[in-house]
Write a protein that holds these residues in place. Structure first.
Motif, PDB file in Angstrom:
ATOM      1  N   ALA A  23      56.086  99.097 102.744  1.00  0.00           N
ATOM      2  CA  ALA A  23      57.094  98.451 103.591  1.00  0.00           C
ATOM      3  C   ALA A  23      57.971  97.509 102.755  1.00  0.00           C
ATOM      4  O   ALA A  23      59.197  97.487 102.894  1.00  0.00           O
ATOM      5  CB  ALA A  23      56.411  97.679 104.720  1.00  0.00           C
ATOM      6  N   PHE A  24      57.331  96.756 101.860  1.00  0.00           N
ATOM      7  CA  PHE A  24      58.050  95.768 101.057  1.00  0.00           C
ATOM      8  C   PHE A  24      59.048  96.445 100.111  1.00  0.00           C
ATOM      9  O   PHE A  24      60.154  95.950  99.918  1.00  0.00           O
ATOM     10  CB  PHE A  24      57.061  94.897 100.270  1.00  0.00           C
ATOM     11  N   ASP A  26      60.695  99.052 100.688  1.00  0.00           N
ATOM     12  CA  ASP A  26      61.834  99.366 101.548  1.00  0.00           C
ATOM     13  C   ASP A  26      62.696  98.121 101.796  1.00  0.00           C
ATOM     14  O   ASP A  26      63.923  98.185 101.759  1.00  0.00           O
ATOM     15  CB  ASP A  26      61.318  99.953 102.872  1.00  0.00           C
ATOM     16  N   VAL A  27      62.066  96.989 102.019  1.00  0.00           N
ATOM     17  CA  VAL A  27      62.789  95.735 102.261  1.00  0.00           C
ATOM     18  C   VAL A  27      63.602  95.334 101.027  1.00  0.00           C
ATOM     19  O   VAL A  27      64.711  94.820 101.139  1.00  0.00           O
ATOM     20  CB  VAL A  27      61.810  94.603 102.664  1.00  0.00           C
ATOM     21  N   SER A 136      58.711  97.202 107.900  1.00  0.00           N
ATOM     22  CA  SER A 136      59.824  96.764 107.050  1.00  0.00           C
ATOM     23  C   SER A 136      61.054  96.429 107.886  1.00  0.00           C
ATOM     24  O   SER A 136      61.774  95.474 107.580  1.00  0.00           O
ATOM     25  CB  SER A 136      60.153  97.800 105.965  1.00  0.00           C
TER      26      SER A 136
END
Length: 179
Positions: A23-24, A26-27, A136
């Motif tokens: 997820a990170f 993607d962020v 994210s």
């Protein structure tokens, strides 16, 4: 000042480090300067697996892996978001309540008692434990909207004062005993 997101958890696999790192990553496409700080106890091999995944994803410059720290107050006070990406076995999530006390928005997975704590508090977002993209997106929503971030933090602080502060707990206990 470098903005950072915070995860306080042991390095056990069920705590969701791999899910969070995905997820990170993607962020970081939207917030390339963002830092992820992870602190917790764990066996060497568990921590190494997380470090290896950070390397594999190519996000080493944005992730700090630390050991357990007894004094989390300064870490929480400076965090943009507290992240709890647990995949299983999360009973209560004390860190959520600590984050609320500091007015820090929270993003959690729908595991164990965590959704219940966030329920009606409007202190953050609950995401599917099977969908790192949803996680994210919730992070980006908070990071990209200072007004929303501040509202979530404020709501969390009020929830903490009303539901979890020592005086509130004592009052509830007292009322319980009277009935």
């Amino acid at each position: 000042v470098m903005r950072y997101c915070l995860m306080l958890a042991t390095y056990h696999a069920y705590k969701g480090h791999f899910y969070l790192l995905e997820a990170f990553k993607d962020v970081l496409e939207d917030y390339p300067d963002l830092i992820l700080r992870i602190y917790g106890d764990g066996f060497f091999h568990e921590k190494k697996q997380v470090a290896d995944e950070v390397d594999r994803l190519g996000i080493k410059n944005n992730v700090i892996l630390g050991d357990f720290t007894p004094n989390t107050a300064p870490l929480l006070a400076g965090a943009s978001i507290l992240l709890m990406p647990s995949q299983a076995q999360e009973s209560f999530g004390l860190a959520i309540i600590e984050a609320m006390a500091f007015g820090v928005p929270v993003v959690v997975t729908n595991v164990g008692g965590m959704p219940e704590i966030l329920h009606e508090s409007n202190a953050g977002f609950v995401c599917s434990k099977d969908d790192p993209r949803e996680f994210s997106c919730a992070m980006k929503k908070i990071l990209g909207d200072p007004t929303l971030s501040s509202e979530l933090g404020h709501s969390g602080r009020l929830t903490f004062e009303n539901r979890f502060a020592a005086t509130a707990m004592a009052q509830k206990y007292n009322n319980f005993l009277k009935n």
